[in-house]
Design an enzyme around this catalytic site. Structure first.
Site, short mmCIF file in Angstrom:
data_model
loop_
_atom_site.label_atom_id
_atom_site.label_comp_id
_atom_site.label_asym_id
_atom_site.label_seq_id
_atom_site.Cartn_x
_atom_site.Cartn_y
_atom_site.Cartn_z
N CYS A 117 -35.41 19.24 -3.01
CA CYS A 117 -35.16 17.89 -3.54
C CYS A 117 -36.33 17.32 -4.33
O CYS A 117 -36.18 16.32 -5.02
CB CYS A 117 -34.78 16.94 -2.41
SG CYS A 117 -33.32 17.49 -1.53
N HIS A 254 -35.69 9.58 -4.29
CA HIS A 254 -34.71 10.64 -4.05
C HIS A 254 -33.54 10.03 -3.26
O HIS A 254 -33.75 9.30 -2.29
CB HIS A 254 -35.36 11.78 -3.27
CG HIS A 254 -34.39 12.81 -2.80
ND1 HIS A 254 -33.44 13.35 -3.63
CD2 HIS A 254 -34.20 13.38 -1.58
CE1 HIS A 254 -32.71 14.23 -2.94
NE2 HIS A 254 -33.16 14.25 -1.70
N ASN A 284 -26.43 13.35 -1.85
CA ASN A 284 -27.71 13.99 -2.14
C ASN A 284 -27.46 15.18 -3.08
O ASN A 284 -26.82 16.16 -2.69
CB ASN A 284 -28.34 14.46 -0.82
CG ASN A 284 -29.70 15.11 -0.99
OD1 ASN A 284 -30.10 15.42 -2.11
ND2 ASN A 284 -30.39 15.32 0.12
N1 ACO Z 1 -19.72 12.18 11.65
C1 ACO Z 1 -19.70 11.68 12.90
N2 ACO Z 1 -20.66 11.90 13.80
C2 ACO Z 1 -21.70 12.70 13.42
C3 ACO Z 1 -21.78 13.27 12.13
C4 ACO Z 1 -20.72 12.98 11.23
N3 ACO Z 1 -20.71 13.46 9.98
N4 ACO Z 1 -22.91 13.99 12.05
C5 ACO Z 1 -23.53 13.89 13.22
N5 ACO Z 1 -22.79 13.11 14.07
C6 ACO Z 1 -23.08 12.73 15.44
C7 ACO Z 1 -24.03 13.69 16.12
O1 ACO Z 1 -23.33 14.78 16.64
C8 ACO Z 1 -24.63 12.81 17.18
O2 ACO Z 1 -23.72 12.71 18.25
P1 ACO Z 1 -24.25 12.68 19.77
O3 ACO Z 1 -25.08 11.44 19.86
O4 ACO Z 1 -22.97 12.62 20.55
O5 ACO Z 1 -25.04 13.94 19.94
C9 ACO Z 1 -24.71 11.44 16.52
O6 ACO Z 1 -23.77 11.47 15.42
C10 ACO Z 1 -26.10 11.12 15.96
O7 ACO Z 1 -26.56 12.25 15.23
P2 ACO Z 1 -27.95 12.25 14.51
O8 ACO Z 1 -28.19 13.58 13.88
O9 ACO Z 1 -28.99 11.73 15.45
O10 ACO Z 1 -27.69 11.16 13.37
P3 ACO Z 1 -28.72 10.50 12.39
O11 ACO Z 1 -28.66 9.04 12.53
O12 ACO Z 1 -30.06 11.17 12.43
O13 ACO Z 1 -28.07 10.84 10.98
C11 ACO Z 1 -28.39 12.37 9.14
C12 ACO Z 1 -27.92 12.19 10.58
C13 ACO Z 1 -27.54 11.49 8.26
C14 ACO Z 1 -28.27 13.82 8.75
C15 ACO Z 1 -29.88 11.91 9.02
O14 ACO Z 1 -30.62 12.51 10.06
C16 ACO Z 1 -30.52 12.25 7.70
O15 ACO Z 1 -30.20 11.67 6.69
N6 ACO Z 1 -31.52 13.15 7.71
C17 ACO Z 1 -32.39 13.41 6.54
C18 ACO Z 1 -31.74 14.18 5.47
C19 ACO Z 1 -32.71 14.25 4.29
O16 ACO Z 1 -33.45 13.35 4.00
N7 ACO Z 1 -32.79 15.31 3.59
C20 ACO Z 1 -33.77 15.29 2.47
C21 ACO Z 1 -34.06 16.52 2.00
S1 ACO Z 1 -32.62 17.43 1.62
C22 ACO Z 1 -33.15 18.79 0.66
O17 ACO Z 1 -34.30 19.02 0.44
C23 ACO Z 1 -32.08 19.68 0.18
#
Ligand code: ACO
Length: 330
Positions: A117, A254, A284
């Site tokens: 990214c 980003h 993204n």
């Molecule tokens: N729909 C419903 N529930 C979901 C989903 C979904 N799509 N995905 C995860 N959950 C659930 C999980 O299973 C978890 O359930 P549990 O509590 O029963 O275990 C709960 O939601 C919380 O999951 P988390 O992973 O803690 O959710 P979080 O708030 O961290 O959001 C996300 C996840 C959106 C992926 C976030 O962590 C994120 O944006 N991370 C960074 C991504 C990023 O910045 N990437 C940049 C670089 S990308 C590159 O270089 C290609």
């Protein structure tokens, strides 16, 4: 004005494939909801390239616009650099070579950069160096991704986040510092490589398991490092250049997650009106994310020549980077 040569961001262009994949569509594919996706990421929809639309095709569409807006012909381009994590081929020929060929450009430097990214800021850095060394005059830089090709559409943790698209720019020469790329800083820390990966190549793992055919991400851990790094990177580049956040006209981060963008924005005191947001429309798009966002603001007539842009990116590797740019386009 003096006679020193500076690199200038002369134009911007972007392309998004026609097909829209909405959160509602994803509800019928994985156990998720529109409400969860919007709340946790800010994403409402993303674009998906058709089977016969390759990363290079997306890049070509964006490039044509950038070349035209710079008032150039393809024969004026003397280097093509593409940032992508979804190249047409693994690992040759470079997608940059294919883009150049499809544009009818040959016998010049063309290569790819793999910085996830942060790819667009990496290639901006290279273009700036090549221009300011006096070797090149008009460099086409392209961030292009067909991320749908590496996503597991049964994994709700990743498939909701990413989309396809491309952005391109011309980096040229100026002697006017008020339309120059003021500064770029880029960095990486491979100790975090395991937190965000695409499939291993056969050289690494000849008989890979099925789960390693797709992009893998430890979202939560990436999230925390992303907020910290994006914030400290911006503070560093502003301090280094003695620029206050109030002097920045457009903050262009980003577009990975609205919560990440808001956390960084609030820590740095950037008002929402100065922050370019496209994450709701495109998700993204990795290396394409920042140039697509610049293009969006440009097409909305928000960016004018001489405006100060602040770019800030973070991605797999981990890689990161930021840049201060006085926009040099018309
Ligand atoms: N729909 C419903 N529930 C979901 C989903 C979904 N799509 N995905 C995860 N959950 C659930 C999980 O299973 C978890 O359930 P549990 O509590 O029963 O275990 C709960 O939601 C919380 O999951 P988390 O992973 O803690 O959710 P979080 O708030 O961290 O959001 C996300 C996840 C959106 C992926 C976030 O962590 C994120 O944006 N991370 C960074 C991504 C990023 O910045 N990437 C940049 C670089 S990308 C590159 O270089 C290609």
């Amino acid at each position: 004005m003096d006679n020193k040569i500076f690199a200038s961001l002369k134009s911007i262009g972007a392309y998004a494939p026609k097909k829209i994949l909405s959160n509602k569509d994803l509800e019928s594919m994985v156990d998720t909801s529109d409400e969860w996706i919007v709340q946790r990421t800010g994403i409402k929809e993303r674009r998906i390239a058709s089977d016969d639309e390759l990363t290079s095709d997306l890049g070509v569409m964006a490039s044509k616009l950038a070349i035209k807006r710079a008032g150039l012909k393809t024969r004026d381009i003397d280097a093509v650099i593409c940032a992508t994590l979804t190249p047409d081929f693994l690992c040759m020929p470079a997608t940059a070579c294919i883009i150049a060929s499809k544009l009818g450009i040959k016998n010049i430097l063309a290569f790819d950069v793999s910085a996830a990214c942060s790819g667009f800021i990496y290639i901006l850095y290279l273009a700036k160096s090549l221009i300011e060394s006096g070797v090149h005059k008009n460099i086409l830089i392209v961030g292009a991704e067909k991320l749908s090709s590496v996503l597991d559409y049964t994994d709700r943790g990743t498939c909701i986040l990413f989309g396809d698209g491309a952005g391109a720019a011309i980096v040229g020469v100026t002697t006017d510092k008020r339309e120059a790329i003021l500064d770029i800083q880029i960095s990486a820390d491979g100790d975090y490589a395991h937190l965000l990966m695409t499939p291993r190549s056969r050289a690494t793992h000849p008989k890979d398991e099925k789960t390693l055919e797709y992009l893998q991400m430890a979202g939560n851990e990436v999230f925390k490092v992303a907020v910290k790094t994006l914030t400290s990177d911006v503070i560093e580049i502003l301090n280094k250049n003695n620029i206050k956040s109030s002097q920045v006209n457009h903050f262009i981060p980003h577009q990975a997650n609205l919560r990440i963008i808001n956390a960084v924005r609030e820590k740095l005191d950037f008002p929402i009106e100065k922050t370019v947001l496209t994450v709701h429309k495109y998700g993204n798009t990795s290396a394409a994310s920042i140039p697509m966002a610049i293009n969006e603001a440009y097409e909305d007539n928000k960016i004018k020549k001489g405006d100060l842009l602040l770019l800030d990116a973070f991605g797999g590797g981990f890689t990161w980077g930021s840049s201060l740019i006085y926009f040099g386009g018309e």
